[in-house]
Design a protein around this motif. Structure first.
Motif, PDB file in Angstrom:
ATOM      1  N   LEU A 202     -55.927 -10.082 -37.307  1.00  0.00           N
ATOM      2  CA  LEU A 202     -55.555  -8.968 -37.963  1.00  0.00           C
ATOM      3  C   LEU A 202     -56.087  -7.964 -37.544  1.00  0.00           C
ATOM      4  CD1 LEU A 202     -54.464  -8.234 -40.714  1.00  0.00           C
ATOM      5  CD2 LEU A 202     -56.735  -8.610 -41.993  1.00  0.00           C
ATOM      6  N   MET A 203     -57.696  -7.530 -37.174  1.00  0.00           N
ATOM      7  CA  MET A 203     -57.881  -6.940 -36.418  1.00  0.00           C
ATOM      8  C   MET A 203     -57.130  -6.561 -34.903  1.00  0.00           C
ATOM      9  SD  MET A 203     -60.589  -6.019 -38.263  1.00  0.00           S
ATOM     10  CE  MET A 203     -61.620  -4.615 -36.887  1.00  0.00           C
TER      11      MET A 203
ATOM     12  N   MET B 248     -47.506  -8.166 -41.911  1.00  0.00           N
ATOM     13  CA  MET B 248     -47.905  -9.024 -41.324  1.00  0.00           C
ATOM     14  C   MET B 248     -46.752  -9.896 -41.925  1.00  0.00           C
ATOM     15  SD  MET B 248     -50.265  -8.694 -39.348  1.00  0.00           S
ATOM     16  CE  MET B 248     -51.151  -9.361 -39.154  1.00  0.00           C
ATOM     17  N   LYS B 249     -46.123  -9.824 -42.614  1.00  0.00           N
ATOM     18  CA  LYS B 249     -45.227 -10.884 -43.274  1.00  0.00           C
ATOM     19  C   LYS B 249     -44.098 -11.122 -42.241  1.00  0.00           C
ATOM     20  CE  LYS B 249     -44.152  -9.799 -47.779  1.00  0.00           C
ATOM     21  NZ  LYS B 249     -43.354  -9.756 -49.096  1.00  0.00           N
ATOM     22  N   GLU B 250     -43.940  -9.979 -41.204  1.00  0.00           N
ATOM     23  CA  GLU B 250     -43.287 -10.486 -40.191  1.00  0.00           C
ATOM     24  C   GLU B 250     -43.439 -11.622 -39.166  1.00  0.00           C
ATOM     25  OE1 GLU B 250     -42.183  -6.507 -38.278  1.00  0.00           O
ATOM     26  OE2 GLU B 250     -41.352  -5.997 -40.469  1.00  0.00           O
ATOM     27  N   LYS B 251     -45.544 -11.950 -39.238  1.00  0.00           N
ATOM     28  CA  LYS B 251     -46.157 -12.574 -38.221  1.00  0.00           C
ATOM     29  C   LYS B 251     -46.220 -13.669 -38.735  1.00  0.00           C
ATOM     30  CE  LYS B 251     -47.778  -8.649 -36.080  1.00  0.00           C
ATOM     31  NZ  LYS B 251     -47.411  -8.610 -34.430  1.00  0.00           N
ATOM     32  N   GLY B 252     -45.776 -13.911 -40.192  1.00  0.00           N
ATOM     33  CA  GLY B 252     -45.448 -15.597 -40.842  1.00  0.00           C
ATOM     34  C   GLY B 252     -46.676 -15.410 -41.613  1.00  0.00           C
ATOM     35  N   TRP B 253     -47.621 -14.441 -41.934  1.00  0.00           N
ATOM     36  CA  TRP B 253     -49.083 -14.876 -43.001  1.00  0.00           C
ATOM     37  C   TRP B 253     -47.715 -14.440 -44.316  1.00  0.00           C
ATOM     38  CZ3 TRP B 253     -54.148 -12.195 -41.888  1.00  0.00           C
ATOM     39  CH2 TRP B 253     -54.443 -12.430 -40.656  1.00  0.00           C
TER      40      TRP B 253
ATOM     41  N   THR C 214     -53.403 -15.542 -47.529  1.00  0.00           N
ATOM     42  CA  THR C 214     -53.635 -15.580 -46.904  1.00  0.00           C
ATOM     43  C   THR C 214     -54.523 -13.961 -46.355  1.00  0.00           C
ATOM     44  OG1 THR C 214     -52.067 -17.757 -45.875  1.00  0.00           O
ATOM     45  CG2 THR C 214     -53.475 -16.360 -44.011  1.00  0.00           C
ATOM     46  N   LEU C 215     -53.813 -13.537 -46.524  1.00  0.00           N
ATOM     47  CA  LEU C 215     -53.600 -11.915 -46.536  1.00  0.00           C
ATOM     48  C   LEU C 215     -55.471 -11.292 -47.127  1.00  0.00           C
ATOM     49  CD1 LEU C 215     -53.616  -8.730 -46.436  1.00  0.00           C
ATOM     50  CD2 LEU C 215     -53.030  -9.405 -43.902  1.00  0.00           C
ATOM     51  N   PHE C 216     -54.756 -11.613 -47.912  1.00  0.00           N
ATOM     52  CA  PHE C 216     -55.338 -10.723 -49.185  1.00  0.00           C
ATOM     53  C   PHE C 216     -57.235 -11.694 -48.800  1.00  0.00           C
ATOM     54  CE2 PHE C 216     -52.107  -9.326 -51.238  1.00  0.00           C
ATOM     55  CZ  PHE C 216     -51.731  -8.409 -51.381  1.00  0.00           C
TER      56      PHE C 216
ATOM     57  N   VAL D  19     -54.509   3.055 -37.937  1.00  0.00           N
ATOM     58  CA  VAL D  19     -54.398   3.983 -39.168  1.00  0.00           C
ATOM     59  C   VAL D  19     -54.975   2.894 -40.218  1.00  0.00           C
ATOM     60  CG1 VAL D  19     -52.166   5.127 -38.338  1.00  0.00           C
ATOM     61  CG2 VAL D  19     -52.279   3.383 -39.788  1.00  0.00           C
ATOM     62  N   SER D  20     -55.645   4.002 -41.320  1.00  0.00           N
ATOM     63  CA  SER D  20     -56.226   3.449 -42.468  1.00  0.00           C
ATOM     64  C   SER D  20     -54.867   2.717 -43.176  1.00  0.00           C
ATOM     65  CB  SER D  20     -56.967   4.598 -43.575  1.00  0.00           C
ATOM     66  OG  SER D  20     -57.978   4.964 -42.630  1.00  0.00           O
ATOM     67  N   LEU D  21     -54.740   1.416 -43.521  1.00  0.00           N
ATOM     68  CA  LEU D  21     -53.949   0.706 -44.585  1.00  0.00           C
ATOM     69  C   LEU D  21     -54.745   0.351 -45.951  1.00  0.00           C
ATOM     70  CD1 LEU D  21     -52.167  -0.627 -41.839  1.00  0.00           C
ATOM     71  CD2 LEU D  21     -51.524   1.382 -43.034  1.00  0.00           C
ATOM     72  N   THR D  22     -53.809  -0.136 -47.276  1.00  0.00           N
ATOM     73  CA  THR D  22     -54.249  -0.352 -47.730  1.00  0.00           C
ATOM     74  C   THR D  22     -53.690  -2.395 -47.815  1.00  0.00           C
ATOM     75  OG1 THR D  22     -51.963  -0.805 -48.815  1.00  0.00           O
ATOM     76  CG2 THR D  22     -53.231   0.834 -49.906  1.00  0.00           C
ATOM     77  N   ALA D  23     -54.094  -2.988 -48.309  1.00  0.00           N
ATOM     78  CA  ALA D  23     -53.949  -4.619 -48.420  1.00  0.00           C
ATOM     79  C   ALA D  23     -52.677  -5.101 -47.990  1.00  0.00           C
ATOM     80  CB  ALA D  23     -55.147  -5.462 -48.803  1.00  0.00           C
ATOM     81  N   THR D  24     -52.007  -3.968 -49.236  1.00  0.00           N
ATOM     82  CA  THR D  24     -50.265  -4.696 -50.047  1.00  0.00           C
ATOM     83  C   THR D  24     -49.640  -3.776 -48.084  1.00  0.00           C
ATOM     84  OG1 THR D  24     -50.476  -4.110 -52.336  1.00  0.00           O
ATOM     85  CG2 THR D  24     -48.743  -4.336 -51.211  1.00  0.00           C
ATOM     86  N   GLN D  25     -50.505  -3.571 -47.417  1.00  0.00           N
ATOM     87  CA  GLN D  25     -49.063  -2.285 -46.332  1.00  0.00           C
ATOM     88  C   GLN D  25     -49.790  -3.502 -45.138  1.00  0.00           C
ATOM     89  OE1 GLN D  25     -50.907   1.771 -46.427  1.00  0.00           O
ATOM     90  NE2 GLN D  25     -49.084   2.589 -47.025  1.00  0.00           N
ATOM     91  N   MET D  26     -50.485  -4.319 -45.277  1.00  0.00           N
ATOM     92  CA  MET D  26     -50.980  -4.999 -44.482  1.00  0.00           C
ATOM     93  C   MET D  26     -50.193  -6.155 -44.332  1.00  0.00           C
ATOM     94  SD  MET D  26     -55.220  -4.661 -44.249  1.00  0.00           S
ATOM     95  CE  MET D  26     -55.841  -3.188 -43.949  1.00  0.00           C
ATOM     96  N   ALA D  27     -50.300  -6.460 -45.143  1.00  0.00           N
ATOM     97  CA  ALA D  27     -49.667  -7.824 -46.442  1.00  0.00           C
ATOM     98  C   ALA D  27     -48.295  -7.463 -45.901  1.00  0.00           C
ATOM     99  CB  ALA D  27     -49.415  -7.943 -47.810  1.00  0.00           C
TER     100      ALA D  27
END
Length: 124
Positions: free
Chosen positions: A15-16, A35-40, A44-46, A24-32
């Motif tokens: 993730l890092m 990262m969905k494309e990478k199988g997360w 797990t993300l949260f 860029v700064s992202l919200t956890a929802t944006q990260m999720a």
């Protein structure tokens, strides 16, 4: 800024690396979502974001309105180079080891790296 503690787990490091690349700064929802494309999955993300925030690897860089609430925008608290430099130092790597490490990374001979480092130091 608090000093991060410990080292990253493989999942945290993944993730890092994503966040360092995005820069860029992202919200956890944006990260999720990304990262969905990478199988997360979201859980797990949260959990990973929570651990990284608690261990000071992520810091709040702002807020973003999401429907009726606000979400924290998070970003790495250090650069990739700072993290790996601190990791090497914590493992006993010293400045005397740097020419060999640089030579290994760029695929050249240690002697040519040492010469370049000496030239850079003279210019400084």
């Amino acid at each position: 800024m608090k000093t991060p503690k410990g080292t990253l787990s493989p999942r945290q490091e993944e993730l890092m690396l994503f966040l360092w690349d995005k820069d860029v700064s992202l919200t956890a929802t944006q990260m999720a979502e990304a990262m969905k494309e990478k199988g997360w999955n979201n859980v797990t993300l949260f959990k990973t974001v929570q651990a990284l925030t608690e261990n000071n690897f992520l810091e709040v860089k702002g807020l973003e309105k999401a429907v009726k609430t606000y979400a924290r925008k998070l970003a790495p608290s250090m650069t990739r180079a700072e993290y790996y430099g601190n990791l090497l130092a914590s493992r006993g790597i010293t400045k005397e080891d740097l020419p060999q490490i640089i030579a290994s990374v760029i695929g050249t001979e240690k002697d040519s790296v040492e010469k370049e480092i000496d030239e850079m130091l003279q210019r400084l």
